[in-house]
Design a protein around this motif. Structure first.
Motif, mmCIF file in Angstrom:
data_model
loop_
_atom_site.group_PDB
_atom_site.id
_atom_site.type_symbol
_atom_site.label_atom_id
_atom_site.label_comp_id
_atom_site.label_asym_id
_atom_site.label_seq_id
_atom_site.Cartn_x
_atom_site.Cartn_y
_atom_site.Cartn_z
ATOM 1 N N ASP A 104 0.711 -1.221 -0.003
ATOM 2 C CA ASP A 104 -0.055 0.019 0.109
ATOM 3 C C ASP A 104 0.924 1.282 0.012
ATOM 4 O O ASP A 104 0.466 2.521 -0.736
ATOM 5 C CB ASP A 104 -0.933 -0.014 1.489
ATOM 6 C CG ASP A 104 -1.873 -1.004 1.212
ATOM 7 O OD1 ASP A 104 -2.191 -1.558 0.037
ATOM 8 O OD2 ASP A 104 -2.738 -1.221 1.989
ATOM 9 N N SER A 105 1.940 1.132 0.829
ATOM 10 C CA SER A 105 2.843 2.368 0.803
ATOM 11 C C SER A 105 3.443 2.766 -0.708
ATOM 12 O O SER A 105 3.679 3.734 -0.845
ATOM 13 C CB SER A 105 3.995 2.230 1.783
ATOM 14 O OG SER A 105 4.869 3.045 1.817
ATOM 15 N N ASP A 106 3.865 1.548 -1.276
ATOM 16 C CA ASP A 106 4.332 1.623 -2.588
ATOM 17 C C ASP A 106 3.357 2.434 -3.658
ATOM 18 O O ASP A 106 3.780 3.069 -4.267
ATOM 19 C CB ASP A 106 4.916 0.409 -3.093
ATOM 20 C CG ASP A 106 6.052 -0.367 -2.320
ATOM 21 O OD1 ASP A 106 6.826 0.527 -1.774
ATOM 22 O OD2 ASP A 106 6.108 -1.443 -2.419
ATOM 23 N N ARG A 107 2.163 1.741 -3.574
ATOM 24 C CA ARG A 107 1.144 2.274 -4.346
ATOM 25 C C ARG A 107 0.864 3.841 -4.031
ATOM 26 O O ARG A 107 0.758 4.468 -5.136
ATOM 27 C CB ARG A 107 -0.023 1.688 -4.417
ATOM 28 C CG ARG A 107 0.096 0.100 -5.154
ATOM 29 C CD ARG A 107 -1.261 -0.486 -5.114
ATOM 30 N NE ARG A 107 -1.574 -0.890 -3.915
ATOM 31 C CZ ARG A 107 -1.349 -2.077 -3.422
ATOM 32 N NH1 ARG A 107 -0.747 -3.220 -4.548
ATOM 33 N NH2 ARG A 107 -1.815 -2.721 -2.381
ATOM 34 N N GLN A 108 0.895 4.016 -2.787
ATOM 35 C CA GLN A 108 0.761 5.494 -2.493
ATOM 36 C C GLN A 108 1.998 6.381 -3.053
ATOM 37 O O GLN A 108 1.468 7.573 -3.441
ATOM 38 C CB GLN A 108 0.740 5.822 -0.906
ATOM 39 C CG GLN A 108 0.426 7.122 -0.401
ATOM 40 C CD GLN A 108 -1.034 7.711 -1.064
ATOM 41 O OE1 GLN A 108 -1.953 6.869 -0.575
ATOM 42 N NE2 GLN A 108 -0.926 8.769 -1.745
ATOM 43 N N THR A 109 3.136 5.941 -3.373
ATOM 44 C CA THR A 109 4.148 6.696 -3.638
ATOM 45 C C THR A 109 3.885 6.747 -5.017
ATOM 46 O O THR A 109 4.017 8.084 -5.722
ATOM 47 C CB THR A 109 5.496 5.837 -3.450
ATOM 48 O OG1 THR A 109 5.845 5.827 -2.070
ATOM 49 C CG2 THR A 109 6.718 6.507 -4.078
ATOM 50 N N VAL A 110 3.501 5.650 -5.779
ATOM 51 C CA VAL A 110 2.948 5.851 -7.159
ATOM 52 C C VAL A 110 1.935 7.118 -7.526
ATOM 53 O O VAL A 110 1.929 7.741 -8.370
ATOM 54 C CB VAL A 110 2.648 4.525 -7.686
ATOM 55 C CG1 VAL A 110 2.259 4.708 -9.174
ATOM 56 C CG2 VAL A 110 3.839 3.523 -7.830
ATOM 57 N N ALA A 111 1.026 6.873 -6.505
ATOM 58 C CA ALA A 111 -0.223 7.910 -6.559
ATOM 59 C C ALA A 111 0.150 9.351 -6.492
ATOM 60 O O ALA A 111 -0.111 10.299 -7.234
ATOM 61 C CB ALA A 111 -1.103 7.468 -5.559
ATOM 62 N N ASP A 112 1.126 9.568 -5.617
ATOM 63 C CA ASP A 112 1.963 10.905 -5.370
ATOM 64 C C ASP A 112 2.668 11.300 -6.631
ATOM 65 O O ASP A 112 2.479 12.277 -6.928
ATOM 66 C CB ASP A 112 2.619 10.957 -4.112
ATOM 67 C CG ASP A 112 1.933 10.645 -2.870
ATOM 68 O OD1 ASP A 112 0.745 10.664 -2.741
ATOM 69 O OD2 ASP A 112 2.617 10.124 -1.996
ATOM 70 N N GLU A 113 3.276 10.549 -7.081
ATOM 71 C CA GLU A 113 4.112 10.733 -8.343
ATOM 72 C C GLU A 113 3.162 11.220 -9.509
ATOM 73 O O GLU A 113 3.292 12.114 -10.333
ATOM 74 C CB GLU A 113 5.166 9.715 -8.915
ATOM 75 C CG GLU A 113 6.266 9.389 -7.794
ATOM 76 C CD GLU A 113 7.041 8.169 -8.409
ATOM 77 O OE1 GLU A 113 6.627 7.407 -9.392
ATOM 78 O OE2 GLU A 113 8.155 7.892 -7.623
ATOM 79 N N LEU A 114 2.206 10.327 -9.579
ATOM 80 C CA LEU A 114 1.075 10.479 -10.634
ATOM 81 C C LEU A 114 0.482 12.060 -10.220
ATOM 82 O O LEU A 114 0.140 12.616 -11.433
ATOM 83 C CB LEU A 114 -0.032 9.332 -10.649
ATOM 84 C CG LEU A 114 -0.861 9.104 -11.860
ATOM 85 C CD1 LEU A 114 0.289 9.310 -13.057
ATOM 86 C CD2 LEU A 114 -1.617 7.792 -11.549
ATOM 87 N N ARG A 115 0.188 12.261 -9.146
ATOM 88 C CA ARG A 115 -0.454 13.517 -8.871
ATOM 89 C C ARG A 115 0.418 14.708 -9.412
ATOM 90 O O ARG A 115 0.071 15.760 -9.844
ATOM 91 C CB ARG A 115 -1.020 13.370 -7.317
ATOM 92 C CG ARG A 115 -1.682 14.870 -7.038
ATOM 93 C CD ARG A 115 -2.174 14.860 -5.431
ATOM 94 N NE ARG A 115 -3.374 14.113 -5.368
ATOM 95 C CZ ARG A 115 -3.128 12.829 -4.521
ATOM 96 N NH1 ARG A 115 -2.131 12.293 -4.334
ATOM 97 N NH2 ARG A 115 -4.325 12.196 -4.765
ATOM 98 N N GLY A 116 1.828 14.505 -9.138
ATOM 99 C CA GLY A 116 2.695 15.561 -9.341
ATOM 100 C C GLY A 116 2.674 15.814 -10.792
ATOM 101 O O GLY A 116 2.714 16.883 -11.430
ATOM 102 N N THR A 117 2.594 14.577 -11.613
ATOM 103 C CA THR A 117 2.493 14.492 -13.147
ATOM 104 C C THR A 117 1.349 15.323 -13.603
ATOM 105 O O THR A 117 1.352 16.090 -14.754
ATOM 106 C CB THR A 117 2.515 13.333 -13.433
ATOM 107 O OG1 THR A 117 3.810 12.577 -13.358
ATOM 108 C CG2 THR A 117 2.595 13.401 -15.488
ATOM 109 N N LEU A 118 0.178 14.881 -13.012
ATOM 110 C CA LEU A 118 -1.242 15.647 -13.294
ATOM 111 C C LEU A 118 -1.020 17.147 -13.065
ATOM 112 O O LEU A 118 -1.745 17.957 -13.742
ATOM 113 C CB LEU A 118 -2.111 15.054 -12.306
ATOM 114 C CG LEU A 118 -3.969 15.596 -12.943
ATOM 115 C CD1 LEU A 118 -3.952 15.535 -14.251
ATOM 116 C CD2 LEU A 118 -4.630 15.000 -11.631
#
Length: 396
Positions: A104-118
């Motif tokens: 879950d922590s790894d996926r949250q990191t991915v989500a944070d990166e994706l939010r930065g991209t957005l």
């Protein structure tokens, strides 16, 4: 023949005055470098010079228009290139989230990166030019074109207007790319419908495509697909059975209402999903939905979550293609502008050459004429002086 003293003086004064005028005209030509300074110098040449100057003024305006359009389109093309790179990065981040080994922590990191991209994509979509006008607002250049509403949906406040620039007589080229054309109205990766998967899904399947095959008979609606035993039942928004496919085989598409639906894999008994008419999707909405799904630990690793992510990947691919098409459109316009600019520069060279032939001064010839006129003026002045001192009393 009798000549009065007054007549004699008048003729001599006119002669000197004419010589002075002719000398002054040549001096003016030498100072300006032009053979024709007024229409009186050469009426025919003056008319041609006026026409050529008018043509050059029109060409200069075309060139100014082209320079302005090139500046805007160059910035637009660069921004769209950056947006395409960001969209590609977003796709890679979504693919990472599909990995079932992530915590879950790894996926949250991915989500944070994706939010930065957005956020970066939104910044590009709301870019301004050097004058402070929004690049992707269509005709509405004074207010921010993109934002997310309270529900997290991307809203486009611009329009689809293309600002045409006159680049030649009777020819215009668009100097902007509207934001909806670049970021909002991408073709649905599945066709004409989007899928809503349910969290209770147990079968490993996803919708491969949902396309309208016969627009004449198709009626847009929301359709719900349910596996009832071994049969696939389809109902419309009023819960009326539209069709039932007995002994459903995913190798065969489901056809009804002028549309065709293909499934990859077979739903388990009791599995259900719905199709919503949505021929166009937004890249910004797709990425935002992917973030929400990745951050939901109860959904992302389920069969439904994986199917939704697969659909989102298709829509991101479609959004990337849309950006590439918009960028290509800007590039084609830039190429056309360069071609028109080169044509206008050649036209100015031809016009200026013709102007040179009509108005430019031959210095050698002009200097020779000046010397002749100066000698003639000197002679006329000398004669006038001597004649003016003659008196009858000198001969008495």
């Amino acid at each position: 023949m009798r000549i009065s003293t007054a007549q004699m003086f008048h003729q001599n004064i006119n002669s000197v005055t004419n010589k002075q005028s002719q000398t002054s005209q040549i001096i003016e030509q030498l100072s300006t470098g032009k053979r024709v300074n007024t229409a009186g110098d050469d009426p025919v040449a003056a008319a041609g010079i006026g026409n050529l100057n008018q043509q050059n003024a029109v060409v200069d305006q075309f060139i100014k228009n082209i320079d302005y359009a090139k500046n805007r389109l160059s910035i637009t093309e660069s921004k769209l290139g950056s947006a395409s790179t960001l969209a590609s990065s977003a796709r890679e981040q979504v693919l990472r989230a599909v990995n079932g080994t992530l915590t879950d922590s790894d996926r949250q990191t991915v989500a944070d990166e994706l939010r930065g991209t957005l956020d970066e994509l939104m910044a590009i979509a709301n870019s301004k030019d050097e004058s402070g006008n929004y690049l992707f607002g269509g005709f509405n250049t004074g207010s921010q074109p993109f934002e997310f509403d309270a529900s997290g949906n991307a809203i486009y406040k611009g329009d689809s207007g293309v600002r045409e620039t006159v680049v030649a007589s009777g020819t215009t080229i668009g100097a902007n790319i509207p934001g909806d054309q670049a970021f909002m109205n991408a073709a649905n990766g599945l066709g004409d419908y989007s899928v809503n998967y349910l969290a209770g899904q147990t079968g490993e399947f996803s919708v491969e495509s949902a396309k309208v095959t016969d627009p004449a008979t198709h009626m847009p609606d929301t359709f719900t697909f349910t596996m009832v035993g071994n049969d696939l039942e389809v109902r419309d928004s009023s819960n009326t059975v539209v069709t039932t496919v007995p002994a459903f085989d995913p190798n065969n598409p489901v056809s009804f209402n002028g549309m065709e639906v293909k499934l990859d894999g077979k739903p388990a008994a009791g599995d259900s999903f719905s199709l919503e008419h949505k021929p166009e999707v937004s890249l910004l909405d797709t990425i935002n939905s992917a973030i929400a799904l990745i951050e939901d630990p109860n959904m992302v690793n389920t069969p439904a979550g994986k199917s939704e992510l697969a659909q989102m990947l298709n829509n991101i691919d479609s959004g990337m293609n849309q950006l590439d098409v918009a960028r290509g459109s800007a590039g084609n316009s830039l190429k056309s502008l360069d071609s028109y600019a080169a044509t206008h520069e050649e036209e100015k060279i031809v016009n200026n050459s013709a102007l040179s032939m009509l108005e430019d001064l031959d210095y050698a010839e002009a200097i020779t004429q000046l010397e002749q006129q100066q000698q003639a003026l000197s002679a006329a002045s000398s004669v006038f002086t001597k004649v003016g001192t003659v008196s009858l009393f000198d001969y008495i």
